[in-house]
Scaffold this motif. Sequence first.
Motif, mmCIF file in Angstrom:
data_model
loop_
_atom_site.group_PDB
_atom_site.id
_atom_site.type_symbol
_atom_site.label_atom_id
_atom_site.label_comp_id
_atom_site.label_asym_id
_atom_site.label_seq_id
_atom_site.Cartn_x
_atom_site.Cartn_y
_atom_site.Cartn_z
ATOM 1 N N ARG A 163 0.842 -1.205 0.000
ATOM 2 C CA ARG A 163 0.000 0.000 0.000
ATOM 3 C C ARG A 163 0.875 1.253 0.000
ATOM 4 N NH1 ARG A 163 -5.841 -0.748 0.088
ATOM 5 N NH2 ARG A 163 -5.688 -2.954 -0.380
ATOM 6 N N ALA A 187 3.881 1.620 -1.018
ATOM 7 C CA ALA A 187 4.546 1.829 -2.313
ATOM 8 C C ALA A 187 3.592 2.453 -3.307
ATOM 9 C CB ALA A 187 5.066 0.500 -2.847
ATOM 10 N N GLU A 188 2.368 1.966 -3.262
ATOM 11 C CA GLU A 188 1.387 2.497 -4.194
ATOM 12 C C GLU A 188 1.140 3.980 -3.932
ATOM 13 O OE1 GLU A 188 -2.397 0.376 -6.036
ATOM 14 O OE2 GLU A 188 -2.708 1.149 -4.021
ATOM 15 N N VAL A 189 1.030 4.265 -2.646
ATOM 16 C CA VAL A 189 0.808 5.657 -2.277
ATOM 17 C C VAL A 189 1.961 6.522 -2.763
ATOM 18 C CG1 VAL A 189 0.669 7.227 -0.331
ATOM 19 C CG2 VAL A 189 -0.652 5.134 -0.331
#
Lengths: 172, 958
Positions: free
Chosen positions: B76, B78-80
């Motif tokens: 999560r 990393a995605e952010v």
Amino acid sequence: MVRVKSRYLLCEVNVSDRSRLLLLDDRAVAAAVREAVTRIHGDYGAALCSSGFTVKYLNAHTGIVFLRLPKRSYRLLWSALPFISTIEARGQKVSCFLNCLHVGGTIRTCQKFLIQYNKQQLHRMLPKCKNPEEEQKIRRAILNCSVPGGNMEGLGDEEDDNDEEEEEEEEE
Amino acid sequence: MSAAKVKMRGKKMRNQPVSVQYPSSSAQNGGDTPNPERTKNPHQRGGWVRGHQKDGGGYTKEMPKHITAGSFASARAAEVQAMLKAVTKTTGSCHVYGALPKHMRRRSMSHNTKRLPRRLRDVANRMREKSLQAGSKKKKEQPKSKSRKARRRHGNLLLEFNRRQRKNMWLETHIWHAKRFHMVKKWGYCLGDRPTYKCYRPCYRAMSSHCLLQDLSYYCCIELQGEEDKLLACLSLLTSKETGPTFAAALSLSGRRQGSVVLYRAGQYPSQPLGPVTFLWRPRTQGTTHRQLWIWAHPTIKKDLLPELQTVCQCCEAVVPPVVPVVIPAGVVLTPEPESEKTPEAQQVTGTKRKRSGKDASVPPAKKILGDGTRSPTTPVTWKSSSTGIVINDLTLEIVRYRLIGPQSHSVLAETLEAATDCHEIDKSQSSPLWWPEHCKDENKMNLHQQQADVYHILKGIYSTGELPPGTVLGLTVDDPRVTLPTKKVKALPCVKQAQEVDEEKRKELMLQGVPEHCCQSYLWEQSVRDNVTDNKISEQDLNRMKSEVLVPGSRLSPIPLQGRVPILLVHQPGKQVGHEMSSWGAGWDLLLPKGWGMAFWVPLVYRGVRIGGLNMTLKHSQNKGVSHFPHDYPDCPAGVRFQEEQESELLDKFKRRPPAKRTNYIKHGCLAPFRCPWQQLAEEWELITREGESQTTTEADTVMEEEMTSHRDITVTKPQSHVTVLRNRKSLRLLSGWCKPTTSKGQRLCRVGEVPPLDRSAATSFLATHVMSLVWVRLSLLSKGKPEFHAMVCVPTAEDLQLLKKGSSSTGPQEPPHKDHFKSRIKRKKKGNKKTSTPSLLPKTDNKESDLPSTSEPNPTTSEDPKSSSQSTSDLIFGLWPDPLPSVTSHCSRVTLGWVTQGDFSLSAGCGEALGFVSVAGLLNTFVNQPMEHRGTLLLRNPTSLHYRFAKINIEV
């Protein structure tokens, strides 16, 4: 200049077995959506799907999908999404459903929403941690994403006008 | 998508998140055989592969079986991160200004980074440095020059001018010209080509009705001194009587007339000409046979002429000029001051300003370069011979030469120049460093001066310059023309009143006899006087001061300061001598001055309302006069050959600068060599044709040609190489001129034709025996409309064409059928071949096509060669131009080519298009023999960019 307008759907792929989520890829998702639209709306729907519909982004770890739909017909296409029950990826059927989190006019709003959403998710996870090791990890993750341009390896010190993008692939 | 587009897109999308998924190649094993080690933390193994990568490199291909909360969280996060990056960074340009919203951007930010918000300043500064560095790489940092004021200070300006003169010689009028003319660097000089203002027609009008002024100082003067008979003996090697009067012609030898000859390499006549020169003998002085001769030559000839003269006169001992400039104050060449001043300055760059200025004061001020600035002071300019006693002196730029062209040039001269006034008794009594007071003491010299002044006075009364015998010389001493400079520009007009006053008889005598011999003497011939005059010239500043001190402002300065007496030579230039209309058009005077006085005479002349012409006006002048212009029209001289090569490369460059689609396709126009004239090939081909014609006695030239083309190659190889020459033999020219139906451009018949023997086959054969490889200079005037250009083709009309002409005089002329461009496909193929490496399957096909190439109309040698060499030649194919081994130039088009035009234009004097050029003598005679009598001399002209032939009348004028 006239702009081709479209709607971006930010969807979450919900699966029962989370490890199977990793099987997904964008083509599989696109095929599943197309198949559902054809099933629900027939040839008309399939034709609408043929132009302007793409999967802009898929994260197999989190199950986040960005779908781009033409603005003219996005409601029609959207209406077919709940009928997706399986996605066939890599020769296996992944049973799942798509949960639409956000509808945006630009991909930017979707990205912004996703940031906010993910942060919220992480904050929710934090009190539910079972062991301190896990808690530590989550805490670090929250810290990382809250600082804009924070020091995640190989990402934060990316230069504006740096042309080599290879390093980006190695982010954690 | 092109590579650039891909790059652009990559740049644009680099901040956007890419899908995170496993590569699809692992689809077979799926997640069934997980590796426990990797399951733990896929990310640290670099398990994320973005996009559709073909193979994941060292990444895991198997999928983890289960996930943990930690990995979930980090995924999560990393995605952010990725999303954050996408959201915060702008996609557009990499400029920092892109990061600002539009309404906050200001133009001043690009100059002053402090105008930017603080968070963007660092990046902006870095970017600016980067761009500055890139800029400095391109152009070197200019050394900090002095301020404009300092640079324009007189001394510094002079230094700068002297520096700039070292590469190309400057004429004395250079600055004047540079302000008004497009300057070109030619022949080692900086010369004005054409004025920046529009004056083509005004200049023509000036030449034909008033006066056009040109600075011809770039012509090189070579002085020969020695015994008369020895000089003549040496020089006779270089000339031939057949081309006209030589150095020994009685009129010119006496010094009364200027002569002109074409020089050849010693004993090589009629091959290897050097070029035309004019010459002037100094009138004899009593009691000695020692003579002085000036040879005026174009700078391009000088290079060849000087060694030739040295060998002929056996002058090889170079006399080293005295180096010390003190002995000869105005040094023959550049004084060494500028260099010596330069060096300390260059070393003292670090020194303070004040120090330097102190040093400057001690150094004597720089002297203006007079004469040749490119030559080093030690280069010998004089050569002596011990055996013959002849001295050769290179007087390049020692004597200023102005040319006034036009019927009113004598009145311009008369208004500008006044015969020198006598000096006072007081001055006579005391000795003076100046030359004029010394002269005034001598009674004989003053007598001579008085006579010269009288002749000059008569000259004013003449109606037109052309009335004088061509080449007349008048020596004179005049006052400084700056003294009589009018306050406003006035147009010099002939003074009719004065003309009535002057004795009618004297004027007639002048017009018929020219100037008497003793009046042709001038002190300009004497080196010592020249130097004296040059050194003692009053500066403009002093003269102006003296003028301002005159009691009545604006009145004439009197007495004129003693320094202002200048010996000059006036040389009459003949106008149009050949042809029968506009005779003596463009006659004028040449004004010879000692060096240093150039501007002093130039400005007063300009103030008399003359037009100033540049190099291109010189060309037009000779074109209207119908004479050949050097070096354009001397294809057999080394200078002419060099000129042709330069011109070709220049034109080719110009042609290549156009995009291929916008170029003239000369192949389609049937023009083999639009940028040069292959004279040698032309002459050789015509020689062959005549030879074949003799053996077979076929009357049709065309059929002969077809046959000879087949045997063309091998014969040329076996035949000893003989070079093409231009026919300059007066007798032969006269004969030829008589044969070509003596008509003028307007088509009027001339009365005296009888003396010419009738042209028939035998006469032509005997004529060609000596001149088969020759070209002849012809003038062509178009019968109807059309403007010939240079390198236009001169062709032979067919019988049908002549019929057409006879039927309607208004017919404009035949058309050339468009040719086919066979090389176009070859160029295209070559381009394709460049793109993808040529496949072997293509090759046999090309061979086939090439064998198809020879068309019925043109049996050309290029196509018969093997495909390998032709593919070699494709490497330098230029679209629209015929590649190098030219096919037969004579028979390439539907009409047989005789020659080419070297100058062509709409002639303002004749009122129709006129062209000057060369045709092959053999071809011309062949044509004449075959043409019916009433159409003899009618030829066709075709411009290289057109398919239309125009009828033209040929004239050979002697």
